[in-house]
Design an enzyme around this catalytic site. Sequence first.
Site, mmCIF file in Angstrom:
data_model
loop_
_atom_site.group_PDB
_atom_site.id
_atom_site.type_symbol
_atom_site.label_atom_id
_atom_site.label_comp_id
_atom_site.label_asym_id
_atom_site.label_seq_id
_atom_site.Cartn_x
_atom_site.Cartn_y
_atom_site.Cartn_z
ATOM 1 N N ASN A 1 0.807 -1.222 0.000
ATOM 2 C CA ASN A 1 0.000 0.000 0.000
ATOM 3 C C ASN A 1 0.845 1.280 0.000
ATOM 4 O OD1 ASN A 1 -2.397 1.781 0.762
ATOM 5 N ND2 ASN A 1 -1.085 1.974 2.572
ATOM 6 N N TYR B 1 4.191 9.112 -11.356
ATOM 7 C CA TYR B 1 3.151 8.414 -10.580
ATOM 8 C C TYR B 1 2.313 7.522 -11.505
ATOM 9 C CZ TYR B 1 -0.666 7.794 -7.187
ATOM 10 O OH TYR B 1 -1.600 7.273 -6.325
HETATM 11 N N1 LIG Z 1 -5.210 9.273 -1.675
HETATM 12 C C1 LIG Z 1 -5.514 9.088 -2.939
HETATM 13 O O1 LIG Z 1 -6.199 9.929 -3.575
HETATM 14 C C2 LIG Z 1 -5.067 7.836 -3.641
HETATM 15 C C3 LIG Z 1 -5.672 7.516 -4.874
HETATM 16 C C4 LIG Z 1 -5.260 6.382 -5.540
HETATM 17 C C5 LIG Z 1 -4.273 5.575 -5.007
HETATM 18 N N2 LIG Z 1 -3.702 5.908 -3.808
HETATM 19 C C6 LIG Z 1 -2.630 5.033 -3.304
HETATM 20 O O2 LIG Z 1 -2.958 4.612 -2.006
HETATM 21 C C7 LIG Z 1 -1.747 4.246 -1.315
HETATM 22 C C8 LIG Z 1 -1.797 4.831 0.082
HETATM 23 O O3 LIG Z 1 -1.769 6.246 -0.018
HETATM 24 P P1 LIG Z 1 -2.605 7.231 0.908
HETATM 25 O O4 LIG Z 1 -3.499 7.995 0.007
HETATM 26 O O5 LIG Z 1 -3.159 6.511 2.060
HETATM 27 O O6 LIG Z 1 -1.428 8.242 1.311
HETATM 28 P P2 LIG Z 1 -0.780 8.679 2.684
HETATM 29 O O7 LIG Z 1 -1.822 9.076 3.657
HETATM 30 O O8 LIG Z 1 0.270 9.683 2.303
HETATM 31 O O9 LIG Z 1 -0.068 7.343 3.175
HETATM 32 C C9 LIG Z 1 1.077 6.857 2.512
HETATM 33 C C10 LIG Z 1 1.746 5.795 3.358
HETATM 34 O O10 LIG Z 1 2.950 5.371 2.672
HETATM 35 C C11 LIG Z 1 4.025 5.389 3.602
HETATM 36 N N3 LIG Z 1 5.295 5.707 2.944
HETATM 37 C C12 LIG Z 1 5.571 6.771 2.137
HETATM 38 N N4 LIG Z 1 6.868 6.748 1.781
HETATM 39 C C13 LIG Z 1 7.420 5.652 2.373
HETATM 40 C C14 LIG Z 1 8.720 5.094 2.397
HETATM 41 N N5 LIG Z 1 9.749 5.650 1.720
HETATM 42 N N6 LIG Z 1 8.931 3.959 3.107
HETATM 43 C C15 LIG Z 1 7.924 3.397 3.807
HETATM 44 N N7 LIG Z 1 6.656 3.861 3.817
HETATM 45 C C16 LIG Z 1 6.420 4.988 3.111
HETATM 46 C C17 LIG Z 1 3.663 6.483 4.601
HETATM 47 O O11 LIG Z 1 4.267 6.216 5.847
HETATM 48 P P3 LIG Z 1 5.461 7.078 6.509
HETATM 49 O O12 LIG Z 1 5.235 8.503 6.170
HETATM 50 O O13 LIG Z 1 5.329 6.727 7.971
HETATM 51 O O14 LIG Z 1 6.695 6.504 5.891
HETATM 52 C C18 LIG Z 1 2.140 6.307 4.732
HETATM 53 O O15 LIG Z 1 1.852 5.342 5.702
HETATM 54 C C19 LIG Z 1 -0.601 4.774 -2.185
HETATM 55 O O16 LIG Z 1 -0.016 3.707 -2.883
HETATM 56 C C20 LIG Z 1 -1.288 5.726 -3.138
HETATM 57 O O17 LIG Z 1 -0.602 5.856 -4.358
HETATM 58 C C21 LIG Z 1 -4.080 7.004 -3.104
#
Ligand SMILES: NC(=O)c1ccc[n+]([C@@H]2O[C@H](COP(=O)([O-])OP(=O)(O)OC[C@H]3O[C@@H](n4cnc5c(N)ncnc54)[C@H](OP(=O)(O)O)[C@@H]3O)[C@@H](O)[C@H]2O)c1
Length: 257
Positions: free
Chosen positions: A91, A155
Amino acid sequence: MNISFQDKVLLITGATSGIGEALAAAAVRLGGRVMLTGRNSEKLAELQESLSPAPDSLAILAGDLADDAFRVRLVAETVERFGGLDVLVNNAGIIHSDTVAALDMAAYERVMNLNLGAVVHLSHLAVPHLEARKGNIVNVSSVAGTRAFPGILSYCISKAGTDQFTRCAALELAAQGIRVNAVNPGVVETRLHLNSGMEPAAYRNFLERSKQTHPIGRVGRPEEIADLILFLASDAAGWITGGCYAIDGGRAETCAR
Ligand SMILES: NC(=O)c1ccc[n+]([C@@H]2O[C@H](COP(=O)([O-])OP(=O)(O)OC[C@H]3O[C@@H](n4cnc5c(N)ncnc54)[C@H](OP(=O)(O)O)[C@@H]3O)[C@@H](O)[C@H]2O)c1
């Protein structure tokens, strides 16, 4: 239909925020034994406290998934702690603004290394453990994997790669009893865009505009994405593999006109 993760071991990356945090809470609620990871060790400790899991059913490990050695340690410690692995949820992810014309190769490589490299590498590391338990992988992709959007080039490429990896891995691993699926969310309100440097006011505008760009008229909630991930990860989805499932309020069906 009853979904339970009783006695199942789940490894959830990106568990400190947004979709991963909602997923962690739901997995614990459904009886899973869960390893949570992210870089933010304080947040992980807070989750360990607040999710109040059954004794010995939640572990945390802080680290950077950009680092190959941490990926190896993460899978090894999960298996050591819980005695196996049933579900890997890839994720963790980041977003970055770039275009073909305005490209920063260092940022491109950061996005590709985390959003795709870590997905491929963790899956590779998990294969022997998943085979032993007939487990599965769920990758968190995006509508940006199936549709082109200007201004988030690396992305989009990373998520399209995740979708193709999902299909390839599903075919390769089916004979070993391992399923591989992906979810493709539209805009979900999390820290993703803010963490990429988007100003809070611009993010509020983006969320407001998203009511128009998503036919259902609203953005998604992390819990909605978590529910689909957990369905795909559950025994109820035992005949589903190689699928990339839109969960986006109809976003992927729209065309500019
Ligand atoms: N939000 C949207 O609109 C959306 C839409 C489509 C897909 N997604 C996908 O959903 C997934 C989760 O994203 P989210 O929206 O929940 O975003 P988020 O709130 O920013 O969460 C991202 C997570 O990834 C972790 N992360 C980031 N960089 C990292 C690293 N270098 N090593 C380890 N962990 C890392 C962060 O943890 P730390 O900061 O603690 O490292 C956090 O727990 C992603 O793959 C994103 O592309 C999101």
